[in-house]
Write a protein that holds these residues in place. Structure first.
Motif, mmCIF file in Angstrom:
data_model
loop_
_atom_site.group_PDB
_atom_site.id
_atom_site.type_symbol
_atom_site.label_atom_id
_atom_site.label_comp_id
_atom_site.label_asym_id
_atom_site.label_seq_id
_atom_site.Cartn_x
_atom_site.Cartn_y
_atom_site.Cartn_z
ATOM 1 N N PRO A 8 0.827 -1.215 0.000
ATOM 2 C CA PRO A 8 0.000 0.000 0.000
ATOM 3 C C PRO A 8 0.857 1.259 0.000
ATOM 4 O O PRO A 8 1.954 1.282 0.570
ATOM 5 C CB PRO A 8 -0.805 -0.119 1.300
ATOM 6 C CG PRO A 8 -0.008 -1.032 2.176
ATOM 7 C CD PRO A 8 0.680 -1.991 1.251
ATOM 8 N N LYS A 9 0.355 2.279 -0.657
ATOM 9 C CA LYS A 9 1.014 3.585 -0.589
ATOM 10 C C LYS A 9 0.828 4.185 0.794
ATOM 11 O O LYS A 9 1.754 4.747 1.383
ATOM 12 C CB LYS A 9 0.421 4.515 -1.649
ATOM 13 C CG LYS A 9 1.188 5.819 -1.828
ATOM 14 C CD LYS A 9 2.534 5.547 -2.460
ATOM 15 C CE LYS A 9 3.305 6.829 -2.719
ATOM 16 N NZ LYS A 9 4.629 6.556 -3.326
ATOM 17 N N ILE A 10 -0.400 4.064 1.301
ATOM 18 C CA ILE A 10 -0.717 4.509 2.666
ATOM 19 C C ILE A 10 -1.324 3.323 3.403
ATOM 20 O O ILE A 10 -2.252 2.694 2.898
ATOM 21 C CB ILE A 10 -1.704 5.685 2.664
ATOM 22 C CG1 ILE A 10 -1.121 6.894 1.926
ATOM 23 C CG2 ILE A 10 -2.093 6.071 4.095
ATOM 24 C CD1 ILE A 10 -2.106 8.036 1.750
ATOM 25 N N ARG A 90 4.932 17.929 1.635
ATOM 26 C CA ARG A 90 5.431 18.034 0.269
ATOM 27 C C ARG A 90 5.124 16.752 -0.504
ATOM 28 O O ARG A 90 4.803 16.808 -1.695
ATOM 29 C CB ARG A 90 6.940 18.288 0.269
ATOM 30 C CG ARG A 90 7.514 18.452 -1.134
ATOM 31 C CD ARG A 90 8.991 18.758 -1.108
ATOM 32 N NE ARG A 90 9.501 18.973 -2.457
ATOM 33 C CZ ARG A 90 10.757 19.287 -2.738
ATOM 34 N NH1 ARG A 90 11.638 19.428 -1.754
ATOM 35 N NH2 ARG A 90 11.141 19.461 -3.994
ATOM 36 N N ARG A 91 5.185 15.631 0.158
ATOM 37 C CA ARG A 91 4.913 14.349 -0.503
ATOM 38 C C ARG A 91 3.425 14.033 -0.566
ATOM 39 O O ARG A 91 2.979 13.303 -1.453
ATOM 40 C CB ARG A 91 5.650 13.221 0.231
ATOM 41 C CG ARG A 91 7.166 13.297 0.114
ATOM 42 C CD ARG A 91 7.827 12.133 0.817
ATOM 43 N NE ARG A 91 7.400 10.853 0.240
ATOM 44 C CZ ARG A 91 7.705 9.680 0.766
ATOM 45 N NH1 ARG A 91 8.407 9.606 1.886
ATOM 46 N NH2 ARG A 91 7.283 8.570 0.180
ATOM 47 N N VAL A 92 2.665 14.556 0.394
ATOM 48 C CA VAL A 92 1.223 14.305 0.456
ATOM 49 C C VAL A 92 0.531 15.662 0.489
ATOM 50 O O VAL A 92 0.366 16.274 1.540
ATOM 51 C CB VAL A 92 0.847 13.467 1.696
ATOM 52 C CG1 VAL A 92 -0.639 13.144 1.683
ATOM 53 C CG2 VAL A 92 1.665 12.189 1.764
ATOM 54 N N ASP A 172 3.791 12.636 -3.972
ATOM 55 C CA ASP A 172 3.471 11.232 -4.238
ATOM 56 C C ASP A 172 1.967 10.993 -4.192
ATOM 57 O O ASP A 172 1.443 10.149 -4.910
ATOM 58 C CB ASP A 172 4.132 10.322 -3.190
ATOM 59 C CG ASP A 172 5.640 10.377 -3.231
ATOM 60 O OD1 ASP A 172 6.191 10.571 -4.327
ATOM 61 O OD2 ASP A 172 6.274 10.234 -2.168
ATOM 62 N N VAL A 173 1.295 11.728 -3.296
ATOM 63 C CA VAL A 173 -0.126 11.524 -3.031
ATOM 64 C C VAL A 173 -0.841 12.869 -3.135
ATOM 65 O O VAL A 173 -0.326 13.891 -2.664
ATOM 66 C CB VAL A 173 -0.352 10.928 -1.622
ATOM 67 C CG1 VAL A 173 -1.836 10.747 -1.340
ATOM 68 C CG2 VAL A 173 0.396 9.607 -1.464
ATOM 69 N N ARG A 201 0.507 8.724 -12.376
ATOM 70 C CA ARG A 201 1.711 9.209 -11.694
ATOM 71 C C ARG A 201 1.523 9.416 -10.196
ATOM 72 O O ARG A 201 2.507 9.521 -9.452
ATOM 73 C CB ARG A 201 2.154 10.538 -12.321
ATOM 74 C CG ARG A 201 2.737 10.399 -13.719
ATOM 75 C CD ARG A 201 2.981 11.759 -14.332
ATOM 76 N NE ARG A 201 1.732 12.413 -14.709
ATOM 77 C CZ ARG A 201 1.600 13.724 -14.862
ATOM 78 N NH1 ARG A 201 2.614 14.530 -14.638
ATOM 79 N NH2 ARG A 201 0.432 14.233 -15.229
ATOM 80 N N TYR A 202 0.280 9.494 -9.764
ATOM 81 C CA TYR A 202 0.015 9.826 -8.369
ATOM 82 C C TYR A 202 -1.038 8.899 -7.775
ATOM 83 O O TYR A 202 -1.857 8.334 -8.497
ATOM 84 C CB TYR A 202 -0.480 11.279 -8.243
ATOM 85 C CG TYR A 202 0.418 12.295 -8.887
ATOM 86 C CD1 TYR A 202 1.537 12.786 -8.238
ATOM 87 C CD2 TYR A 202 0.150 12.755 -10.176
ATOM 88 C CE1 TYR A 202 2.373 13.713 -8.843
ATOM 89 C CE2 TYR A 202 0.973 13.681 -10.794
ATOM 90 C CZ TYR A 202 2.095 14.156 -10.122
ATOM 91 O OH TYR A 202 2.914 15.059 -10.730
ATOM 92 N N THR A 203 -1.012 8.789 -6.453
ATOM 93 C CA THR A 203 -2.084 8.144 -5.707
ATOM 94 C C THR A 203 -3.037 9.245 -5.260
ATOM 95 O O THR A 203 -2.597 10.258 -4.706
ATOM 96 C CB THR A 203 -1.522 7.386 -4.496
ATOM 97 O OG1 THR A 203 -0.587 6.408 -4.951
ATOM 98 C CG2 THR A 203 -2.630 6.721 -3.699
ATOM 99 N N ILE A 204 -4.336 9.061 -5.496
ATOM 100 C CA ILE A 204 -5.312 10.119 -5.240
ATOM 101 C C ILE A 204 -6.376 9.622 -4.262
ATOM 102 O O ILE A 204 -6.916 8.522 -4.427
ATOM 103 C CB ILE A 204 -5.977 10.574 -6.556
ATOM 104 C CG1 ILE A 204 -4.912 11.134 -7.513
ATOM 105 C CG2 ILE A 204 -7.063 11.611 -6.294
ATOM 106 C CD1 ILE A 204 -5.435 11.446 -8.898
ATOM 107 N N VAL A 205 -6.660 10.435 -3.245
ATOM 108 C CA VAL A 205 -7.743 10.147 -2.306
ATOM 109 C C VAL A 205 -8.668 11.355 -2.297
ATOM 110 O O VAL A 205 -8.228 12.492 -2.102
ATOM 111 C CB VAL A 205 -7.221 9.876 -0.882
ATOM 112 C CG1 VAL A 205 -8.380 9.437 0.026
ATOM 113 C CG2 VAL A 205 -6.122 8.827 -0.878
ATOM 114 N N ILE A 206 -9.957 11.110 -2.528
ATOM 115 C CA ILE A 206 -10.933 12.197 -2.602
ATOM 116 C C ILE A 206 -12.057 11.972 -1.602
ATOM 117 O O ILE A 206 -12.573 10.859 -1.473
ATOM 118 C CB ILE A 206 -11.502 12.333 -4.040
ATOM 119 C CG1 ILE A 206 -12.559 13.443 -4.103
ATOM 120 C CG2 ILE A 206 -12.047 11.015 -4.569
ATOM 121 C CD1 ILE A 206 -13.040 13.764 -5.504
#
Length: 256
Positions: A8-10, A90-92, A172-173, A201-206
């Motif tokens: 997992p990314k997170i 910066r990463r998230v 990253d996220v 390119r990115y992991t996205i959480v909405i």
């Protein structure tokens, strides 16, 4: 032949969050897979935005917050590891409910993050700004207005500018907290299309109240109620064949 396990990314384990004596998040376990769009849905006050803001420690800015459990980014605990809050954010990165461009030019909005991190080379900044605006599908619209105030853009363009500002620091996220609630349907569809382009390119959480948006734009959905995760799975399964009756009641009521 079994498919290889994707880390997992997170990764969230046993997460409890308290605002003073109020227990806002309760024993949260969640894996967010890389390069997916994960929608967090549920009624107002259920903990959606609180969970989202935990991923980059925005809740740390609120007096009286206490957190137990762990949140790991690429295997590194965001509280006990070596990441500072500035490095983590910066990463998230996060895009908020209403567009919040700085009272600066379009160019200076996008260049703000790289400059804050020490980039001073004008040519590098120009390349970063163009790359980020292209990534946010905004370059063609503003290429001749880079020196104009960002606040003169339409609301939809302002929100995409906020995405470009985020892309400029190469996160990253990407966290999106109700990013379309202030936008018209055309601008909403533009943001959803942009999300699909960015997920390579990115992991996205909405976080969204819009069930149609969650159904259209996400790969996985998380249904929350009273601070708990009730259901998590592929969006197609959660929306058409939920395992929990409470999920079905909520989705049916919102879609009906």
């Amino acid at each position: 032949m079994e498919e290889p396990t994707v880390e997992p990314k997170i990764a969230v384990r046993g997460l409890d969050l308290y605002y003073g004596r109020f227990h806002a998040l309760k024993n949260i376990d969640l894996d967010v897979r890389p390069n997916t769009i994960t929608a967090i849905i549920g009624p107002s006050g259920c903990g959606k935005s609180t969970l989202l803001r935990t991923f980059n420690r925005m809740n740390d800015l609120i007096t009286g917050v206490r957190v137990d459990g762990s949140v790991r980014l690429d295997g590194q605990d965001i509280w006990t590891g070596s990441l500072t809050p500035v490095q983590l954010r910066r990463r998230v990165g996060m895009v908020f409910q209403r567009p919040n461009p700085f009272p600066l030019s379009v160019f200076d909005n996008v260049a703000f993050g790289p400059r804050a991190h020490g980039q001073r080379n004008r040519r590098v900044l120009e390349e970063l700004v163009e790359e980020s605006l292209r990534g946010a599908r905004l370059w063609d619209e503003v290429r001749d207005r880079l020196n104009q105030p960002a606040t003169e853009l339409s609301l939809g363009a302002q929100q995409r500018l906020c995405v470009a500002r985020l892309l400029a620091v190469r996160p990253d996220v990407i966290l999106l907290d109700e990013p379309c609630s202030a936008l018209d349907p055309v601008s909403t569809l533009a943001i959803e299309s942009l999300m699909r382009e960015l997920q390579d390119r990115y992991t996205i959480v909405i976080v969204t109240h819009n069930m149609q948006q969650a159904a259209r734009a996400s790969d996985e959905s998380v249904y929350m109620l009273l601070g708990e995760i009730i259901e998590h799975g592929p969006t197609s399964q959660v929306f058409t064949n939920p395992k929990d009756s409470r999920t079905e009641q909520y989705i049916t009521g919102r879609l009906g």
